[in-house]
Design an enzyme around this catalytic site. Sequence first.
Site, PDB file in Angstrom:
ATOM      1  N   ASP A 109       1.063  -1.193  -0.028  1.00  9.94           N
ATOM      2  CA  ASP A 109       0.092  -0.067  -0.036  1.00  9.94           C
ATOM      3  C   ASP A 109       0.629   1.081   0.075  1.00  9.94           C
ATOM      4  O   ASP A 109       0.489   2.329   0.583  1.00  9.94           O
ATOM      5  CB  ASP A 109      -1.126   0.099   1.491  1.00  9.94           C
ATOM      6  CG  ASP A 109      -1.751  -1.168   1.385  1.00  9.94           C
ATOM      7  OD1 ASP A 109      -2.105  -1.750   0.378  1.00  9.94           O
ATOM      8  OD2 ASP A 109      -1.802  -1.977   2.358  1.00  9.94           O
ATOM      9  N   HIS A 165      -3.639  -2.779  -7.034  1.00  7.40           N
ATOM     10  CA  HIS A 165      -3.270  -1.053  -7.222  1.00  7.40           C
ATOM     11  C   HIS A 165      -4.493  -0.283  -7.555  1.00  7.40           C
ATOM     12  O   HIS A 165      -5.221  -0.580  -8.054  1.00  7.40           O
ATOM     13  CB  HIS A 165      -2.407  -1.127  -8.522  1.00  7.40           C
ATOM     14  CG  HIS A 165      -1.182  -1.867  -8.284  1.00  7.40           C
ATOM     15  ND1 HIS A 165      -0.309  -1.764  -6.980  1.00  7.40           N
ATOM     16  CD2 HIS A 165      -0.323  -2.837  -8.806  1.00  7.40           C
ATOM     17  CE1 HIS A 165       0.919  -2.465  -7.157  1.00  7.40           C
ATOM     18  NE2 HIS A 165       0.957  -3.060  -8.279  1.00  7.40           N
TER      19      HIS A 165
END
Length: 439
Positions: free
Chosen positions: A26, A54
């Site tokens: 992340d 993503h």
Amino acid sequence: MNIFEHNIKNVDKGNVVAIVGTQWGDEGKGKIIDMLSKYSNITCRFNGGGNAGHTICVGNKKHALHLLPCGVLYENNVNVLGNCMVIHLKTLMKEINNLGNNILDRIYISEKAHILFDIHQEIDAMQETRKSKDGNAIGTTKKGIGPCYSTKASRIGIRMGSLRNFENFKKLYTKLIDNLMELYNIKDYNKEEELNEFYTYHQILKDKIINIMLYINKSIDAKKYILIEGANAAMLDIDLGTYPFVTSSSTTIGGVFSGLGIHHKKLNLVVGVVKSYLTRVGSGPFLTEQCNEIGDYLTKKGFEYGTTTNRPRRCGWLDLPMLYYVKYINCIDIINLTKLDVLSGLKEIYICIDYKNKTTGELLEKGSYPLEEEQLREYEPVYEKFEGWDEDITNCLEFDQLPEKAKKYVLAIESYIKTPIVWIGVGPTRDHTITRKFD
């Protein structure tokens, strides 16, 4: 900046660039991969499965990708799913259909990638429930990743190449599913329905399943620009991360070579993606975690909710000993620092610059990292305090436009890790990025 045309460290410009996450995922890899994909000819995933996510913002539109490489957003880009991936085909087809625009014409899948079936997800949920009762839950995404890699390691898994011959695939499928149903005492599983789905996948994908090792190496020799996209992140690596709170694949740079079948000497540049603060999803040690108003502030302002699970992420201060360790094992050449804008508004900002042993007072040797939970409990973070800034930095286009206190924060990170910070994220879209000159 076309990184493929830039000379790095006085060596010839190269055509193979890898992007790796340096924390627990992340970090914002999607944005830099998206930015560089417009210059690349081929974008590759080498590891993992649908547990990765993503999020890419293009204008006002958000794209959440779990299996497809970010290059799918560019029509000039061929996208490769590598050897060491585990692929849930229902999820893959959903992503392909959502994007449309003849995406399938620009996708190749490794014949050596393993197929992740619904039963793997069922087993994953069962195992996590059992661990939760014992207080040992890992906090998996329950996407079936671990069980699929387990069948791979047990040499009973099914690879994508087997899907090209459907009659043979049916035999392998029946043997695998029957084995897993017996092993995990699963009484009800609709094999016929799943086989029908896979016949559809066979018809759609049989010509897209190839020897990607040959394809990639021939492309490298032809001087094609190749962007390698890491999933998850270095500290989740099955061998080099904070075990057992890790994923089930090699997420560090070593995974590239088996995941794509290329020689390490063909890799020209490694870009490390670093979030300006630290986050983690699920269980596991986190020395700089802020279980207070600071953590809440970072979660809300940074929209720190998992792309795959939507779970709120645990938040804390940036950890430089961890970052240096990751730089060390990945040979990172340059850094992309993300989400600096999230820190705007904090009166004080802290960076962990050392780990101190609680008993002896000794500092952890730079470049090492205590990967076992019991070892980490022996240490406490040593912080350096920085003054915060109130200015909105989302419209800053140059490094010199940043507030002095923000520049000081960035330069302190760069000085510690002795690696140039080339890109700085100051907002959610690809346009919210400062590019610095480097040699």
